[in-house]
Enzyme design. Sequence first.
Site, PDB file in Angstrom:
ATOM      1  N   HIS A  94       0.843  -1.204   0.000  1.00  0.00           N
ATOM      2  CA  HIS A  94       0.000   0.000   0.000  1.00  0.00           C
ATOM      3  C   HIS A  94       0.880   1.256   0.000  1.00  0.00           C
ATOM      4  CE1 HIS A  94      -3.641  -2.228   0.498  1.00  0.00           C
ATOM      5  NE2 HIS A  94      -3.392  -2.625   1.727  1.00  0.00           N
ATOM      6  N   ARG A 116      -9.806   2.997  -6.542  1.00  0.00           N
ATOM      7  CA  ARG A 116     -11.264   2.891  -6.317  1.00  0.00           C
ATOM      8  C   ARG A 116     -11.797   4.269  -5.953  1.00  0.00           C
ATOM      9  NH1 ARG A 116     -13.954  -1.001  -1.616  1.00  0.00           N
ATOM     10  NH2 ARG A 116     -16.052  -0.994  -2.489  1.00  0.00           N
ATOM     11  N   SER A 124     -15.286   1.809   3.153  1.00  0.00           N
ATOM     12  CA  SER A 124     -14.711   0.486   3.388  1.00  0.00           C
ATOM     13  C   SER A 124     -13.654   0.546   4.503  1.00  0.00           C
ATOM     14  CB  SER A 124     -14.093  -0.028   2.085  1.00  0.00           C
ATOM     15  OG  SER A 124     -13.519  -1.281   2.261  1.00  0.00           O
ATOM     16  N   LYS A 246     -18.987  -5.789   1.481  1.00  0.00           N
ATOM     17  CA  LYS A 246     -20.123  -5.629   0.573  1.00  0.00           C
ATOM     18  C   LYS A 246     -19.721  -5.769  -0.895  1.00  0.00           C
ATOM     19  CE  LYS A 246     -24.161  -2.865   1.647  1.00  0.00           C
ATOM     20  NZ  LYS A 246     -24.628  -1.525   2.010  1.00  0.00           N
ATOM     21  N   GLY A 247     -18.508  -5.368  -1.189  1.00  0.00           N
ATOM     22  CA  GLY A 247     -18.004  -5.483  -2.564  1.00  0.00           C
ATOM     23  C   GLY A 247     -18.858  -4.737  -3.578  1.00  0.00           C
TER      24      GLY A 247
HETATM   25  N1  LIG Z   1     -14.289 -10.150  -5.744  1.00  0.00           N
HETATM   26  C1  LIG Z   1     -14.564  -8.927  -5.283  1.00  0.00           C
HETATM   27  N2  LIG Z   1     -15.511  -8.181  -5.889  1.00  0.00           N
HETATM   28  C2  LIG Z   1     -15.803  -6.942  -5.441  1.00  0.00           C
HETATM   29  N3  LIG Z   1     -15.211  -6.367  -4.362  1.00  0.00           N
HETATM   30  C3  LIG Z   1     -14.271  -7.080  -3.739  1.00  0.00           C
HETATM   31  C4  LIG Z   1     -13.888  -8.370  -4.162  1.00  0.00           C
HETATM   32  N4  LIG Z   1     -12.927  -8.836  -3.327  1.00  0.00           N
HETATM   33  C5  LIG Z   1     -12.713  -7.860  -2.410  1.00  0.00           C
HETATM   34  N5  LIG Z   1     -13.519  -6.806  -2.653  1.00  0.00           N
HETATM   35  C6  LIG Z   1     -13.668  -5.584  -1.870  1.00  0.00           C
HETATM   36  O1  LIG Z   1     -12.448  -4.846  -1.802  1.00  0.00           O
HETATM   37  C7  LIG Z   1     -12.378  -4.154  -0.543  1.00  0.00           C
HETATM   38  C8  LIG Z   1     -11.119  -4.592   0.186  1.00  0.00           C
HETATM   39  O2  LIG Z   1     -10.037  -4.005  -0.502  1.00  0.00           O
HETATM   40  P1  LIG Z   1      -8.540  -4.560  -0.340  1.00  0.00           P
HETATM   41  O3  LIG Z   1      -8.463  -5.966  -0.761  1.00  0.00           O
HETATM   42  O4  LIG Z   1      -7.657  -3.587  -1.061  1.00  0.00           O
HETATM   43  O5  LIG Z   1      -8.330  -4.455   1.244  1.00  0.00           O
HETATM   44  S1  LIG Z   1      -6.957  -4.353   2.025  1.00  0.00           S
HETATM   45  O6  LIG Z   1      -6.620  -2.908   2.115  1.00  0.00           O
HETATM   46  O7  LIG Z   1      -5.908  -5.083   1.307  1.00  0.00           O
HETATM   47  O8  LIG Z   1      -7.252  -4.913   3.364  1.00  0.00           O
HETATM   48  C9  LIG Z   1     -13.639  -4.549   0.240  1.00  0.00           C
HETATM   49  O9  LIG Z   1     -14.619  -3.552  -0.053  1.00  0.00           O
HETATM   50  P2  LIG Z   1     -15.929  -3.270   0.846  1.00  0.00           P
HETATM   51  O10 LIG Z   1     -16.790  -4.483   0.724  1.00  0.00           O
HETATM   52  O11 LIG Z   1     -16.577  -2.073   0.221  1.00  0.00           O
HETATM   53  O12 LIG Z   1     -15.489  -3.014   2.248  1.00  0.00           O
HETATM   54  C10 LIG Z   1     -13.953  -5.886  -0.400  1.00  0.00           C
HETATM   55  O13 LIG Z   1     -15.276  -6.330  -0.229  1.00  0.00           O
END
Ligand SMILES: Nc1ncnc2c1ncn2[C@@H]1O[C@H](COP(=O)(O)OS(=O)(=O)O)[C@@H](OP(=O)(O)O)[C@H]1O
Length: 285
Positions: A94, A116, A124, A246-247
């Site tokens: 990061h 994003r 998030s 939530k994604g």
């Molecule tokens: N397959 C898929 N599809 C859509 N969204 C997804 C997917 N995988 C991870 N996510 C969403 O990505 C957010 C986490 O981001 P990171 O992986 O960068 O997190 S971290 O900073 O490394 O901990 C987190 O977002 P939010 O759900 O809005 O909190 C994850 O849900």
Amino acid sequence: MSFQNQSSVLHKFKGILFSTMSSEELLNSLDFFNAREDDVFLVSYPKSGTHWIAEVIGNIPNAQISLTSPIELGDISKFDELKMNCKRRVIPTHLSYNMLPVNIKQKQCKIIYIIRNPKDTAVSLFHYYRDNPNLPGIETWAAFFELFLRGDVVYGSWFDHVLSWEEHKNDKNILIIFYEEMKRDLSKSIKKITTFLGINVSDSEISKIARKTSFSEMKNNAAKENCDPNHTICALTSNRNLVFRKGAVGDWINYFTAKQRRVFDELFTEKMKHSELARHFEDYF
Ligand SMILES: Nc1ncnc2c1ncn2[C@@H]1O[C@H](COP(=O)(O)OS(=O)(=O)O)[C@@H](OP(=O)(O)O)[C@H]1O
């Protein structure tokens, strides 16, 4: 704001907040990191989709890669751990461009930078702060919103982070991917990633990767009790149940008040006025 334990879980390095899981010694030694020419770096501001891209890469057939934990996480033994890895390393981080180990820049390693919508990113990260025992407790969205605007959160300001990478968006070793584009057409993003990595995959393989990296599939895998330590999600995080919330695109609307939206938009317009990357978010604000 409940913020009592901030100093026990966070520390500042070069003016930026880091988790104490990133030791000062390791952060100080980043420029001694020996990159390999075939390394791939997965870079993002937190909560932008790192796990998602990692899972896509992890599912490319015959990719012969090994996903590591983030380069800045751990102590100085991290470099030995990375040295022992014989495969093509996929290394998440990061870090902003300015903090990236110099050797990665010299060797022009391939870098995928995922971005994003900062409003969804903030929401998030708020949940991650609230529910993660390794981060300072935070009670309300309103309190977190102020911290996020000031860049007083882990890895600093979203604006500074993105702008540090913006300057390099046309470098031939850097691929920029938007979370929202992945949501709109995952197969197209997968194709971009595999082409960038120089790996041939058929259309049917791409469809298979897209199925395996859907949000529901990844969330279900993360919820399994016994995580295979070689699985992407286990390699990347010890808090896997917190990552898949939530994604969704546009969840920010459920959190931002009208005033917060106005304040955010003003700051965004000011900070990102020369940014081409920022134009991507026009449809999502
Ligand atoms: N397959 C898929 N599809 C859509 N969204 C997804 C997917 N995988 C991870 N996510 C969403 O990505 C957010 C986490 O981001 P990171 O992986 O960068 O997190 S971290 O900073 O490394 O901990 C987190 O977002 P939010 O759900 O809005 O909190 C994850 O849900």
